[in-house]
Design a protein around this motif. Structure first.
Motif, PDB file in Angstrom:
ATOM      1  N   CYS A  72       0.828  -1.203   0.000  1.00 24.04           N
ATOM      2  CA  CYS A  72       0.000   0.000   0.000  1.00 24.04           C
ATOM      3  C   CYS A  72       0.866   1.259   0.000  1.00 24.04           C
ATOM      4  CB  CYS A  72      -0.954   0.022   1.195  1.00 24.04           C
ATOM      5  SG  CYS A  72      -0.116   0.175   2.795  1.00 24.04           S
ATOM      6  N   ASN A 111      -1.034   8.026   1.697  1.00 25.51           N
ATOM      7  CA  ASN A 111      -1.043   9.375   1.125  1.00 25.51           C
ATOM      8  C   ASN A 111      -1.356  10.486   2.117  1.00 25.51           C
ATOM      9  OD1 ASN A 111      -0.459   8.279  -1.410  1.00 25.51           O
ATOM     10  ND2 ASN A 111      -2.621   7.977  -1.893  1.00 25.51           N
ATOM     11  N   THR A 138     -11.526   7.866   0.565  1.00 22.15           N
ATOM     12  CA  THR A 138     -10.931   7.760  -0.764  1.00 22.15           C
ATOM     13  C   THR A 138      -9.671   8.604  -0.870  1.00 22.15           C
ATOM     14  OG1 THR A 138     -13.120   7.413  -1.734  1.00 22.15           O
ATOM     15  CG2 THR A 138     -11.349   8.077  -3.233  1.00 22.15           C
ATOM     16  N   GLU A 166      -3.591   3.669  -1.236  1.00 23.45           N
ATOM     17  CA  GLU A 166      -3.628   2.976  -2.520  1.00 23.45           C
ATOM     18  C   GLU A 166      -3.080   1.568  -2.326  1.00 23.45           C
ATOM     19  OE1 GLU A 166      -1.410   5.129  -5.429  1.00 23.45           O
ATOM     20  OE2 GLU A 166      -2.463   7.025  -5.059  1.00 23.45           O
ATOM     21  N   ASP A 202      -1.420  -1.086  -4.483  1.00 23.36           N
ATOM     22  CA  ASP A 202      -0.880  -1.212  -5.833  1.00 23.36           C
ATOM     23  C   ASP A 202      -0.286  -2.582  -6.134  1.00 23.36           C
ATOM     24  OD1 ASP A 202       1.370  -1.048  -4.270  1.00 23.36           O
ATOM     25  OD2 ASP A 202       2.155   0.783  -5.173  1.00 23.36           O
ATOM     26  N   LEU A 258      -8.640   1.776  -6.570  1.00 23.37           N
ATOM     27  CA  LEU A 258      -7.811   1.539  -5.394  1.00 23.37           C
ATOM     28  C   LEU A 258      -6.330   1.723  -5.701  1.00 23.37           C
ATOM     29  CD1 LEU A 258      -9.578  -1.542  -3.775  1.00 23.37           C
ATOM     30  CD2 LEU A 258      -9.986   0.884  -3.419  1.00 23.37           C
ATOM     31  N   THR A 259      -5.993   1.726  -6.975  1.00 18.69           N
ATOM     32  CA  THR A 259      -4.633   2.029  -7.419  1.00 18.69           C
ATOM     33  C   THR A 259      -4.707   2.536  -8.857  1.00 18.69           C
ATOM     34  OG1 THR A 259      -2.408   1.143  -7.777  1.00 18.69           O
ATOM     35  CG2 THR A 259      -4.231  -0.326  -8.237  1.00 18.69           C
TER      36      THR A 259
END
Length: 485
Positions: free
Chosen positions: A142, A145, A187, A191, A193, A219-220
């Motif tokens: 993840c 952010n 949101t 993320e 990834d 989600l990514t």
């Protein structure tokens, strides 16, 4: 989702704590013990937690799990999962007939004091779905952010609880599983990834499809697969690498695609700031390019294209970047602004210079070009022709409105945009849509327009509606099941 309403994070933890069969350990490095802490705070934690630990000191961590070149890595996470799971099973053998053992681990890097790094981490669960059975392993990476360390820690705590809950209560539904991962996480905060699930209870899960769903669900922004078809974590594979990327539909890959790659590669590796020993080539599929004639994304068609590209030794990246400047921004942030080469056709270059695509930006085309060319980026433009008598369309005769000619000249003068000079002109009349029609209609000659390996792959697996007999289709489906098993 099956629940009447979404459970809160604490309610999820309590539901797990009250399940008499679920029992295991928590090991967390880097962000504190936010996941275990949630289970403790929920109540009845003695019913779930056999062990909770956090080895912050590297020597202590090495004494438990062995030495590791990187502590926030998939390698370290997997060592933690195996060690902790085996420890639980060996120490609690008397419970094996009545317990579904698990080991949860994470290794996280949150923001430092000066906020000069990117928060990220690995989380995983090794777990049984029934007592005394072989374990499954779920691993994800993840990006964090939030611009605050405490918020990142809280996000990790929620994501960890959601992961444990999804593995036990949504293992039979992929969509619910992924949606549940982000419960109570706003949101954009996190993320995911990279995702990988393996084990005896998940033989029908294709991790590439899960990655596609992660991109579709937002989600990514991107997911990667290696030539072996396995998921890759972009920031590990592309870190400080020179990157050469081609965007396409690849339905199917043709000799033109191969020539674009090879011709651009020969030019790119000659650049002074390109290390050819540290260069990664990517085939990019966008979500938009996976949609056929306005229909929904066909998941089998997606896997077919990925399989063909992987058979050619390609690393595949799937993204939701409709505009090139977003792709370049994403890659530049990962490779620390090492040189990036973007391969595109002359017709795609026309779209890049079309101002209507940048009306959502305050700075319009200048803002977009600042993001696209403000990094260490070079565009390699592949020529086009409509017929043998049409002539060659390239940068030398590229037509633009007068207002944009100065911008184009600036880019060519500064060598940020140039023609691919060694293109095979005999291939320029090959179009993938024409090849696809020939395949569907059983016409001869399409094999000469694609790489030999691609032609064999299409015939062997009856791809793109290639006319196979009933027996051949049955055999192709059998091979497909064996491949994804």
């Amino acid at each position: 989702m099956s629940d009447f309403r979404k459970l809160t994070i604490r309610e999820k933890a309590l539901k797990i704590n009250l399940d008499p069969e679920i029992y295991g350990s928590f090991s967390e490095i880097g962000a504190g013990q936010e996941v275990a802490g949630t289970f403790f705070h929920a109540g009845a934690s003695s019913g779930t937690i056999a062990l909770s630990q956090s080895a912050y000191d590297m020597k202590i961590s090495d004494s438990i799990y062995g030495e590791s070149p990187r502590y926030v890595s998939a390698q370290r996470l997997k060592a933690m999962l195996v060690k902790d799971y085996d420890n639980i099973c060996s120490k609690l053998d008397e419970r094996k007939d009545n317990s579904k053992f698990f080991a949860f681990s994470n290794t996280i890097e949150t923001l430092n004091f000066y906020k000069t790094n990117q928060g990220h981490g690995w989380l995983g669960l090794r777990f049984q779905l029934s007592p005394d059975s072989e374990p499954n392993t779920c691993v994800l990476h993840c990006q964090l952010n939030d611009n605050d360390t405490l918020l990142q820690q809280k996000a990790v705590g929620r994501l960890g609880v959601n992961l444990v809950y999804s593995c036990y209560y949504h293992h039979d539904n992929k969509e619910d599983f992924l949606k549940s991962l982000m419960d109570s996480i706003a949101t954009g905060r996190v993320e995911i990834d990279m995702f990988n699930m393996e084990g005896p209870d998940f033989k029908d899960w294709d991790n590439r499809l899960i990655s596609l769903k992660l991109v579709k669900m937002g989600l990514t922004p991107a997911a990667m697969f290696g030539p072996d078809g396995n998921n890759l974590q972009a920031s590990e594979v592309l870190y400080k690498k020179n990157i050469l990327v081609l965007r396409g539909r690849f339905r199917p890959p043709t000799l033109v695609n191969v020539d674009m790659f090879m011709s651009a590669y020969r030019q790119f590796k000659k650049e002074k700031d390109v290390d050819k020993e540290n260069l990664t080539v990517l085939s990019e599929l966008t979500l938009n390019n996976l949609i056929n004639k306005g229909e929904k994304i066909d998941e089998k068609d997606f896997l077919d294209r990925v399989d063909i590209l992987c058979s050619l030794g390609q690393t595949v990246i799937i993204t939701n970047f409709q505009r090139y400047y977003k792709l370049v921004t994403y890659l530049s942030n990962i490779n620390r602004e090492r040189k990036i080469g973007v391969i595109l056709g002359i017709n795609n270059l026309k779209a890049i210079f079309d101002r209507k695509f940048y009306t959502h930006l305050k700075g319009g085309i200048l803002e977009a070009f600042g993001m696209l060319f403000g990094r260490n980026v070079k565009l390699y433009v592949y020529p086009a022709t409509n017929s043998e008598h049409d002539g060659l369309h390239n940068c030398e005769n590229f037509e633009l409105p007068d207002k944009l000619k100065g911008l184009f000249q600036y880019l060519t003068d500064n060598k940020q945009l140039e023609d691919i000079t060694t293109a095979n002109k005999r291939l320029l009349t090959i179009y993938s849509d024409d090849v696809l029609d020939m395949i569907k209609n059983g016409q001869d000659g399409w094999e000469e327009k694609v790489p030999t390996r691609v032609a064999h792959f299409i015939k062997e697996h009856c791809l793109f509606d290639y006319p196979c007999s009933v027996e051949e289709k049955r055999e192709a489906k059998k091979k497909e099941k064996e491949q994804y098993a």
